[in-house]
Design a protein around this motif. Structure first.
Motif, PDB file in Angstrom:
ATOM      1  N   LEU A 271       0.712  -1.177  -0.233  1.00 47.54           N
ATOM      2  CA  LEU A 271      -0.115  -0.277   0.256  1.00 47.54           C
ATOM      3  C   LEU A 271       0.777   1.522   0.095  1.00 47.54           C
ATOM      4  CD1 LEU A 271      -2.524  -1.212   2.763  1.00 47.54           C
ATOM      5  CD2 LEU A 271      -3.242  -0.471  -0.208  1.00 47.54           C
ATOM      6  N   SER A 272       1.719   1.385   0.627  1.00 51.11           N
ATOM      7  CA  SER A 272       2.809   2.120   0.262  1.00 51.11           C
ATOM      8  C   SER A 272       2.721   2.566  -1.142  1.00 51.11           C
ATOM      9  CB  SER A 272       4.286   2.427   0.924  1.00 51.11           C
ATOM     10  OG  SER A 272       5.212   0.545   0.023  1.00 51.11           O
ATOM     11  N   ASP A 273       3.142   1.684  -2.097  1.00 54.10           N
ATOM     12  CA  ASP A 273       2.808   2.913  -3.544  1.00 54.10           C
ATOM     13  C   ASP A 273       1.767   3.477  -4.209  1.00 54.10           C
ATOM     14  OD1 ASP A 273       5.632   2.036  -3.720  1.00 54.10           O
ATOM     15  OD2 ASP A 273       5.042  -0.647  -4.658  1.00 54.10           O
ATOM     16  N   PHE A 274       0.479   2.979  -3.301  1.00 51.67           N
ATOM     17  CA  PHE A 274      -1.169   3.486  -3.473  1.00 51.67           C
ATOM     18  C   PHE A 274      -1.007   5.134  -2.806  1.00 51.67           C
ATOM     19  CE2 PHE A 274      -1.569  -0.541  -4.228  1.00 51.67           C
ATOM     20  CZ  PHE A 274      -3.009  -0.904  -5.514  1.00 51.67           C
ATOM     21  N   PRO A 275      -2.702   5.534  -4.067  1.00 51.59           N
ATOM     22  CA  PRO A 275      -2.304   7.173  -3.459  1.00 51.59           C
ATOM     23  C   PRO A 275      -3.274   6.809  -2.049  1.00 51.59           C
ATOM     24  CG  PRO A 275      -2.465   6.747  -6.028  1.00 51.59           C
ATOM     25  CD  PRO A 275      -1.855   5.293  -5.309  1.00 51.59           C
ATOM     26  N   PRO A 276      -3.506   8.318  -1.156  1.00 48.22           N
ATOM     27  CA  PRO A 276      -4.401   7.556  -0.490  1.00 48.22           C
ATOM     28  C   PRO A 276      -5.844   7.416  -0.970  1.00 48.22           C
ATOM     29  CG  PRO A 276      -3.122   9.290   0.351  1.00 48.22           C
ATOM     30  CD  PRO A 276      -2.454   8.917  -0.968  1.00 48.22           C
ATOM     31  N   SER A 277      -6.635   7.066  -0.781  1.00 43.97           N
ATOM     32  CA  SER A 277      -7.645   5.739  -0.478  1.00 43.97           C
ATOM     33  C   SER A 277      -8.810   7.125  -0.273  1.00 43.97           C
ATOM     34  CB  SER A 277      -8.297   4.796   0.170  1.00 43.97           C
ATOM     35  OG  SER A 277      -8.744   5.619   1.435  1.00 43.97           O
ATOM     36  N   SER A 278      -8.141   8.119  -0.246  1.00 47.88           N
ATOM     37  CA  SER A 278      -9.251   9.437   0.660  1.00 47.88           C
ATOM     38  C   SER A 278      -8.851  10.421  -1.252  1.00 47.88           C
ATOM     39  CB  SER A 278      -8.531  10.244   1.648  1.00 47.88           C
ATOM     40  OG  SER A 278      -7.894  11.150   1.571  1.00 47.88           O
ATOM     41  N   SER A 279      -8.089  10.679  -1.700  1.00 51.60           N
ATOM     42  CA  SER A 279      -7.616  11.434  -2.801  1.00 51.60           C
ATOM     43  C   SER A 279      -8.955  11.587  -3.880  1.00 51.60           C
ATOM     44  CB  SER A 279      -6.237  11.163  -3.350  1.00 51.60           C
ATOM     45  OG  SER A 279      -6.354   9.967  -4.150  1.00 51.60           O
ATOM     46  N   THR A 280      -8.910  12.419  -4.213  1.00 50.29           N
ATOM     47  CA  THR A 280     -10.060  13.326  -5.629  1.00 50.29           C
ATOM     48  C   THR A 280      -9.210  13.036  -6.831  1.00 50.29           C
ATOM     49  OG1 THR A 280     -10.113  14.951  -4.832  1.00 50.29           O
ATOM     50  CG2 THR A 280     -12.098  13.593  -3.764  1.00 50.29           C
ATOM     51  N   ILE A 281      -9.938  13.213  -8.111  1.00 50.84           N
ATOM     52  CA  ILE A 281      -9.143  13.569  -9.407  1.00 50.84           C
ATOM     53  C   ILE A 281     -10.469  14.641  -9.574  1.00 50.84           C
ATOM     54  CG2 ILE A 281      -8.622  12.638 -11.679  1.00 50.84           C
ATOM     55  CD1 ILE A 281      -7.890   9.807 -10.201  1.00 50.84           C
TER      56      ILE A 281
END
Length: 453
Positions: A271-281
């Motif tokens: 999960l360190s390679d993933f962006p935060p799950s709360s991120s928006t685009i």
């Protein structure tokens, strides 16, 4: 007597020992007792001349302790010995010897100061008293639960263990609150006529003592090898993308499963390679938010705020690029253009698990045995030929009176010719009408023909 490989210490065991010194093959019994230790140093010679005097001795369930062999007795794994206790003596079984005992003592923070001693190898009388005490544990536990229930004490008596000489009995109990068992000890002492010792344990220790089979199909880790119980948090299930369902995440003890911590570090690294799950685009078609994450496929599902029912799966690399564009003040391309189109792979069912008729028996030798199954029409009907078939399909004509008289005149000459022919060329004559078929369940006979008419 037995080597005590079983939990209860009875004699019905596959080791088959009949001596107090134990059996040589007890280390090959596998997990014949809880928290067994494999001595991987048994086939290695000790380079040092001095050997350790301490041995590991096990008792009922998962209770173990370390004793010093002050009399230099020839001990090995499975030896039934008499050890020091307070008060009196206790009977135990040697579970580990050699240099590996020092490592276990260091692991459990046991010092060599003021050690308990080993008296002797257990004799026949010690074994008989020990096994007699083991047989009384189950009825004592049931009776103790009745006494505690009668006194309205909020506690659960999990296990009962008698000392080897029968001079003391230990009650293991679990409770959520502090228990005032002063009156309970008086009732126990008056009923069982022995010294009473009460020990409170946790729910994880209770599951370790009782044992059982987990949801994975194997024995519980706490009763086979796990000794240090670390706290398990619900965040461990969230990091592993598990549903927060108490019925599935709880173990035999009612707490969260200890195995949730086993793969937690691997998930955190992934999960360190993933962006935060709360991120928006911020896209051209509107703002999108993250719905779920797949750690193994390294994908993230996004949906628009206005149209949250349509999900779009994106790779982690594409999501990072889109977030970087938003930081620079640019809007990214719509999700429909970046969505990963998975090419469906046609699976081949080699073992035919998905076919419905896989349990039906198929006739593999249908071509070989086809001639055997079909009846031979020529053998059953010797007088039938293609001319007869054609004649059978034509309607039957009724003869006139002149034809009947002519037929009667020619008949004696035909009979004389048949008598002159040899018997081999004669064929049975069937005067049955060809078009007449018998009805079902009723057989009709053709009328007899009168030649003299």
């Amino acid at each position: 007597m037995s080597c005590g490989c079983k939990i209860s210490g009875d004699s019905g065991h596959s080791c088959g020992t009949k001596s107090g010194s134990g059996c040589e093959s007890v280390n090959t019994c596998g997990n014949s007792y809880k928290l067994s230790v494999f001595d991987w140093l048994s086939n290695i010679n000790n380079p040092a001349m001095s050997q350790t005097d301490f041995v590991e001795v096990r008792f009922k369930n998962d209770r173990k302790f370390f004793y010093k062999n002050v009399n230099n007795l020839p001990l090995h794994m499975g030896s039934v010995i008499t050890v020091e206790s307070s008060p009196g003596h206790d009977i135990g079984v040697v579970s580990l010897t050699g240099e590996l005992v020092k490592i276990q003592m260091k692991k459990k923070f046991v010092t060599e100061d003021n050690p308990l001693k080993i008296y002797r190898l257990a004799n026949q009388k010690d074994i008989e008293v020990w096994q007699e005490s083991r047989t009384k544990e189950e009825p004592v536990k049931i009776q103790a639960r009745k006494i505690a229930y009668g006194l309205n004490i909020d506690m659960k008596i999990t296990d009962v263990e008698y000392q080897g000489d029968g001079g003391k009995v230990t009650f293991y109990y679990t409770s959520d609150t502090r228990v005032d068992f002063r009156q309970l000890i008086k009732e126990f002492a008056g009923t069982f006529r022995t010294k009473i010792d009460m020990k409170q344990i946790g729910y994880r220790q209770e599951a370790a003592k009782i044992g059982g089979i987990g949801s994975c199909g194997r024995e519980l880790c706490c009763s086979t090898w796990l000794t240090d119980f670390r706290s398990v948090n619900t965040n461990a299930a969230r990091y592993q993308q598990l549903s927060i369902n108490p019925q599935k995440l709880a173990g035999q003890c009612g707490k969260l499963k200890c195995c949730l911590n086993y793969e937690l570090d691997s998930y955190l690294d992934a999960l360190s390679d993933f962006p935060p799950s709360s991120s928006t685009i911020d896209t051209v078609n509107g703002k999108a938010f993250c719905i779920k994450i797949d750690v193994f496929k390294k994908k993230m599902w996004f949906a628009y705020v206005e149209r949250s029912m349509a999900w779009y799966d994106l790779d982690v690399v594409d999501v990072k690029k889109m977030i970087a564009q938003n930081k620079n003040g640019e809007k990214s391309s719509p999700l429909e253009d970046i969505k990963v189109h998975d090419i469906p792979v046609r699976s081949v069912d080699l073992i035919q698990e998905n076919t419905i008729d896989r349990f039906e028996r198929k006739n593999k030798n249908s071509g070989k045995n086809s001639n055997r199954k079909k009846p031979n029409n020529n053998s059953q009907r010797p007088n039938q030929n293609p001319d007869n078939k054609a004649a059978a399909n034509q309607p039957e004509k009724k003869p006139n009176n002149s034809e009947r008289n002519q037929e009667n005149q020619n008949k004696p000459s035909q009979n004389q010719q048949n008598q002159n022919k040899p018997a081999q060329n004669q064929k049975p004559q069937t005067d049955q009408p060809q078009n007449q078929q018998p009805k079902k369940f009723k057989k009709k006979f053709p009328p007899k023909r009168d030649d003299n008419a």
